[in-house]
Design an enzyme around this catalytic site. Structure first.
Site, PDB file in Angstrom:
ATOM      1  N   ASP A  32     -29.950-107.126   5.565  1.00 47.68           N
ATOM      2  CA  ASP A  32     -29.686-106.210   6.668  1.00 47.68           C
ATOM      3  C   ASP A  32     -28.955-106.915   7.806  1.00 47.68           C
ATOM      4  O   ASP A  32     -28.034-106.364   8.408  1.00 47.68           O
ATOM      5  CB  ASP A  32     -31.010-105.626   7.164  1.00 47.68           C
ATOM      6  CG  ASP A  32     -30.804-104.453   8.098  1.00 47.68           C
ATOM      7  OD1 ASP A  32     -29.766-103.788   8.009  1.00 47.68           O
ATOM      8  OD2 ASP A  32     -31.697-104.199   8.923  1.00 47.68           O
TER       9      ASP A  32
ATOM     10  N   CYS B 101     -26.119-103.459  15.941  1.00 50.05           N
ATOM     11  CA  CYS B 101     -26.350-102.024  15.938  1.00 50.05           C
ATOM     12  C   CYS B 101     -24.999-101.321  15.917  1.00 50.05           C
ATOM     13  O   CYS B 101     -24.283-101.321  16.916  1.00 50.05           O
ATOM     14  CB  CYS B 101     -27.152-101.608  17.168  1.00 50.05           C
ATOM     15  SG  CYS B 101     -27.535 -99.842  17.178  1.00 50.05           S
TER      16      CYS B 101
END
Length: 284
Positions: free
Chosen positions: A14, A238
């Protein structure tokens, strides 16, 4: 001795995937090996997805073949479809993960399908994993808020968490994907979820976009959660808040765990060496 709190290290998958750009196979192996020596019990090592969509993970099989495996450590991979699962199984992954969204807008933007359709897509993965006796974890994104749909109703997030457990996932990782969570919004979610889902079936996956991640970990601990996703040296980002911090830093989570008087089983000196590797990757 089994620690009180388990960290699921997600930096190699991730973290690196969110970061963007390409990292060499050798560097990924070095990072995973460094984390393996730190005492983690589960590491998300890679993702078996189409290299056309996620070129950063095109070397998934090579990464799995090159790592030095530690006894008692489960190496996981994200497998969105049956082809990915079969590749992960052939590569020797110990567990796999599927993902869904708690918001329709994000599901359509990220997966190009409705939430219900996403469940149909990964149903063959769950069936094949059951036959092969491979544990399946799940990620549920946008549990607090969505950049397309706004705030997520806790009852809606709870509905999809139930569905994931009913489908055969041993754990649901609750994703505050854009880092919009506050103690109040997370408390509302957990109060709804914990009515009839045991805390040991849930994990926290918090992003530090607005600086609340440590508070969310603390609140989750107080509510009984004992597993958290974290990314070494804060690897990641993000995509919906450019320039903002992303995945919560592993060391920050450990600090919160220790402040609550709970054990985590991580060798902090070994983790420091893994952090040095991770920081080197951010400068590539």
């Amino acid at each position: 001795m089994i620690p009180d709190v388990a960290l699921f290290e997600v930096g190699p998958r991730d973290g690196l995937q969110s970061r963007g750009g390409m990292v060499s196979t050798e560097s990924k192996i070095d990072l995973i090996d460094g984390l393996s020596r730190s005492g983690f019990r589960r590491i998300e090592a890679t993702s078996f997805v189409s290299p056309r969509w996620v070129p950063q993970m095109a070397d998934a099989a090579e990464v799995m073949a090159g790592i030095e495996r530690c006894p008692g450590l489960r190496y996981a991979a994200l497998t969105p479809n049956l082809t990915g699962f079969e590749r992960a199984l052939a590569a020797g992954c110990d567990e796999v993960a599927v993902f869904a969204s708690a918001s329709e807008g994000f599901s359509r933007a990220n997966l190009n399908c409705s939430i219900e359709e996403s469940f149909a897509r990964f149903a063959p993965v769950l069936a094949a994993a059951k036959d092969a006796d491979v544990p399946v974890r799940s990620y549920l994104s946008m549990v607090i808020a969505c950049p397309f749909d706004g705030p997520t109703d806790p009852a809606v997030a709870a509905h999809w968490a139930h569905r994931l457990i009913e489908a055969g996932c041993y754990e649901v990782s609750l994703g505050d994907t854009i880092g919009a969570g506050t103690p109040d919004t997370l408390d509302a979610l957990l109060r709804t979820l914990l009515v009839d889902i045991a805390p040991d079936r849930l994990a926290g996956h918090f992003h530090d976009t607005t600086g609340h991640a440590a508070e969310l970990v603390a609140l989750s601990l107080e509510r009984g959660l004992r597993c958290f996703d974290a990314s070494v040296a804060g690897l990641g980002g993000c995509p919906y808040a450019p320039g903002a911090p992303g995945n919560v830093d592993t060391r920050r989570v450990l600090e919160v765990v220790e402040a609550h008087g709970l054990s985590h089983g991580i060798d902090l000196d070994a983790l420091a060496r893994a952090e040095t590797i991770a920081r080197g990757l951010t400068r590539d």
